[in-house]
Design a protein around this motif. Structure first.
Motif, PDB file in Angstrom:
ATOM      1  N   HIS A 107      -4.624  -4.579  -2.681  1.00 15.82           N
ATOM      2  CA  HIS A 107      -3.463  -3.700  -2.669  1.00 15.82           C
ATOM      3  C   HIS A 107      -2.253  -4.496  -3.133  1.00 15.82           C
ATOM      4  O   HIS A 107      -2.161  -5.684  -2.877  1.00 15.82           O
TER       5      HIS A 107
ATOM      6  N   HIS B  98      -5.167   5.921   2.415  1.00 15.68           N
ATOM      7  CA  HIS B  98      -3.976   6.626   1.953  1.00 15.68           C
ATOM      8  C   HIS B  98      -4.326   7.415   0.692  1.00 15.68           C
ATOM      9  O   HIS B  98      -4.850   6.850  -0.262  1.00 15.68           O
ATOM     10  N   GLU B  99      -4.023   8.701   0.706  1.00 20.20           N
ATOM     11  CA  GLU B  99      -4.315   9.562  -0.456  1.00 20.20           C
ATOM     12  C   GLU B  99      -3.681   8.999  -1.731  1.00 20.20           C
ATOM     13  O   GLU B  99      -2.540   8.547  -1.727  1.00 20.20           O
ATOM     14  N   GLY B 100      -4.440   9.030  -2.810  1.00 21.26           N
ATOM     15  CA  GLY B 100      -3.916   8.564  -4.085  1.00 21.26           C
ATOM     16  C   GLY B 100      -4.105   7.069  -4.287  1.00 21.26           C
ATOM     17  O   GLY B 100      -3.981   6.571  -5.395  1.00 21.26           O
ATOM     18  N   VAL B 101      -4.376   6.354  -3.189  1.00 20.80           N
ATOM     19  CA  VAL B 101      -4.607   4.913  -3.283  1.00 20.80           C
ATOM     20  C   VAL B 101      -6.045   4.609  -2.871  1.00 20.80           C
ATOM     21  O   VAL B 101      -6.819   4.022  -3.624  1.00 20.80           O
ATOM     22  N   ASP B 102      -6.398   5.060  -1.684  1.00 20.29           N
ATOM     23  CA  ASP B 102      -7.737   4.773  -1.169  1.00 20.29           C
ATOM     24  C   ASP B 102      -8.714   5.931  -1.368  1.00 20.29           C
ATOM     25  O   ASP B 102      -9.910   5.763  -1.195  1.00 20.29           O
TER      26      ASP B 102
ATOM     27  N   MET C  99      -7.112   1.940   7.262  1.00 22.74           N
ATOM     28  CA  MET C  99      -6.318   3.106   6.892  1.00 22.74           C
ATOM     29  C   MET C  99      -6.685   3.547   5.479  1.00 22.74           C
ATOM     30  O   MET C  99      -6.922   2.727   4.610  1.00 22.74           O
TER      31      MET C  99
ATOM     32  N   VAL D 299      -2.803  10.724   5.099  1.00 21.52           N
ATOM     33  CA  VAL D 299      -3.252   9.406   5.527  1.00 21.52           C
ATOM     34  C   VAL D 299      -4.201   9.560   6.702  1.00 21.52           C
ATOM     35  O   VAL D 299      -3.937  10.339   7.621  1.00 21.52           O
ATOM     36  N   PHE D 300      -5.312   8.841   6.640  1.00 18.16           N
ATOM     37  CA  PHE D 300      -6.261   8.838   7.743  1.00 18.16           C
ATOM     38  C   PHE D 300      -6.488   7.394   8.153  1.00 18.16           C
ATOM     39  O   PHE D 300      -6.596   6.513   7.309  1.00 18.16           O
TER      40      PHE D 300
END
Lengths: 353, 353
Positions: free
Chosen positions: B349, B56-60, B54, B139-140
């Motif tokens: 994470h 997640h925008e702003g994290v990955d 996964m 999220v993708f």
């Protein structure tokens, strides 16, 4: 303790400790599950089925009335329901979680409890996934792998087939409407309620201008259907089912999907749409149309399937026949014989409100 | 046009139109792909591999320097890399997207372009997924299914095996550091850059107090490795590989994972860690240690594997041998012979910063 203080590695260890059952490995042909780059298993001899579903906080779930336990259970169920709608049995779960650093460990534990309960109920094993972190909304995603001897597609319906639906529709949508109207203390009571056998207290509803009470036990099936729906299974009827879908976006919308894929129409007798007494009672109390909820409410996770009516009669299928597949015409007929267009009304993401 | 004005059904139709290739269906044993409750396909005869990831925008990912095309490509690659690390070939992709209602249609199209490019590169088919909407961050998530005749686990290393890594490490981490320091106009130039063959202009770096230029073509491999990494493949060596992992969280952290699973130690010769000239040049320019980036940088997506050294020598494996598996001791040795503890340092994470 907050997840940010625990760290990804320890969370992964916890998941692995909890969900890796060595006794299952051999039985299920698992070569390696959680803890490698990918899961590896011996393929089944039957047709493989794979489905995936994502739940985004604030869109697909609301933590003000959904407990992490319910959420974990439901995430598995909705995927199992998709596999069931193909005529399949679910075997493996892959779970992806994206939580915030300040999320409490208890949330994580209870979510896993819900997942574990569902795995046990459906006889499945968790064999992989991913852990990410979120800045804002949490996201959970699952992929379920199953198999079937006879895949049932949406495209197999023919004119003349009867249209059947398991149990009742509208319960989940009505349950959601109740939760939305529930006073905070009642929401909390519902969030703590993890077992259908346990009674519920009277619940307080508020419409902005005032409060009213509703019998918790009378609306229990509705809340349960929204919060922790069990996936249905009609595998005993498989040889005779010509097409199938699980009702997730609304009975009519999903029936239209069968029609679209099969290149047919459908005729629905509105008075044959199965509704529960609890739902009729509760929808009346909150001023909503029970029929509206039943035909376009969404999240029913019932199975909608077609079958030649003579076969269904001979087998005594035990599920409501709500109409039949037609060549082209898509209509509803009410009790008085009045016809109207059958419209694909239901929930869609990014949809016009 | 915004996605919220297009609606889920039309987006799904667009995905289906774009990714359903009837000619592939027969060849790949696909019974039904996109457009039913689950995908159905004939199982391979080999061991099945499944992985999921996964983002997640702003994290990955950060959209200020990542284009939707890069993102789509990378999401597929990182999963293919996991399958490759098991010794497998990837066949099927399941794609889950959660975007905001005000996201522009062009973002969606470019993201699909990136996914399509990766599918073509790896010879895969998209056969299912889910579309959700997000209130805040996008999220993708992807699930990739592959197969292998010989699954290679992390747990197969033995004392005496050589430790090998494909190509170089640290490039992606250094590329990310450059992107973080890049002036907005240079970031935009990089975001438009979709093809490795196309030259890049000089790029402007800023450290808060001033600006400097760096030759875009000289650092191109670093940016490419971060933005659209290609998954590696060492299947020609499979019969001899004893354990393998893909380097996603950092060389040392992932080597420690092999050690943990195999119940061994490892000895790494620091001067054998393969680094590119571009990376040494660029890390020097921005004042970072190239060795530090190479051993703990993360997102390399290189393959780290073990193999008896005599076999490796005989085969002329063509990948750097950075050390060997030991019974228990975990150490690094520098050029002057100084020993230090081999520590699992890398990205996690929810980790302590």
């Amino acid at each position: 303790m907050q997840l940010g203080m625990i760290g990804e590695l320890r969370l992964l260890e916890e998941i692995r400790r909890r969900f890796s059952d060595p006794s299952q490995k051999r039985d299920r042909g698992i070569i390696v599950g959680i803890g490698d780059d990918a899961a590896a298993f011996t393929p089944p001899l039957e047709t493989m089925l794979v489905t995936t579903d994502m739940m985004h906080e604030g869109v697909d779930f609301d933590l003000s009335y959904t407990s992490p336990f319910h959420l974990g259970f439901k995430l598995v169920s909705v995927n199992v329901s998709d596999i069931a709608a193909m005529g399949g049995r679910s075997s493996f779960l892959f779970l992806t979680m994206s939580m915030k650093g300040d999320t409490d460990e208890i949330f994580f534990t209870k979510f896993c409890d819900g997942v574990a309960r569902a795995l046990q109920q459906y006889g499945m094993a968790l064999i992989g996934g991913d852990l990410s972190s979120a800045r804002n909304d949490m996201v959970f995603s699952a992929t379920v792998i199953g198999n079937t001897g006879k895949p049932v597609l949406r495209s197999g319906a023919s004119a003349g087939d009867g249209v059947y639906v398991t149990y009742v529709t509208g319960d989940a949508a009505c349950g959601l409407e109740l939760l939305k109207r529930m006073a905070p203390e009642s929401r909390e009571a519902v969030k703590k309620w993890l077992d259908y056998e346990v009674p519920l207290p009277d619940l307080i509803l508020t419409d902005g201008s005032g409060f009213s009470k509703i019998d918790g036990n009378r609306v229990k099936p509705l809340l349960a259907r929204h919060l922790m729906p069990a996936a249905r299974d009609v595998r005993d009827l498989l040889p005779h089912i010509t097409s199938m879908i699980d009702v997730s976006d609304g009975l009519f919308m999903d029936l239209c999907r069968i029609c679209d894929e099969s290149g047919t129409g459908a005729k629905v007798y509105l008075d044959k749409v199965p509704m529960s007494d609890s739902m009729k009672f509760a929808s009346d109390r909150i001023g909503l149309s029970s029929l509206e909820l039943a035909v376009s409410g969404g999240e029913d996770y019932e199975l909608l399937f077609t079958m030649p009516p003579d076969v269904a009669e001979r087998l005594d299928v035990g599920h409501a026949c709500i109409g039949e597949i037609t060549e082209k015409e898509r209509i509803t007929i009410d009790k008085s014989g009045r016809k109207a267009a059958l419209k694909a009304e239901g929930y869609q993401h990014f949809g016009p409100a």
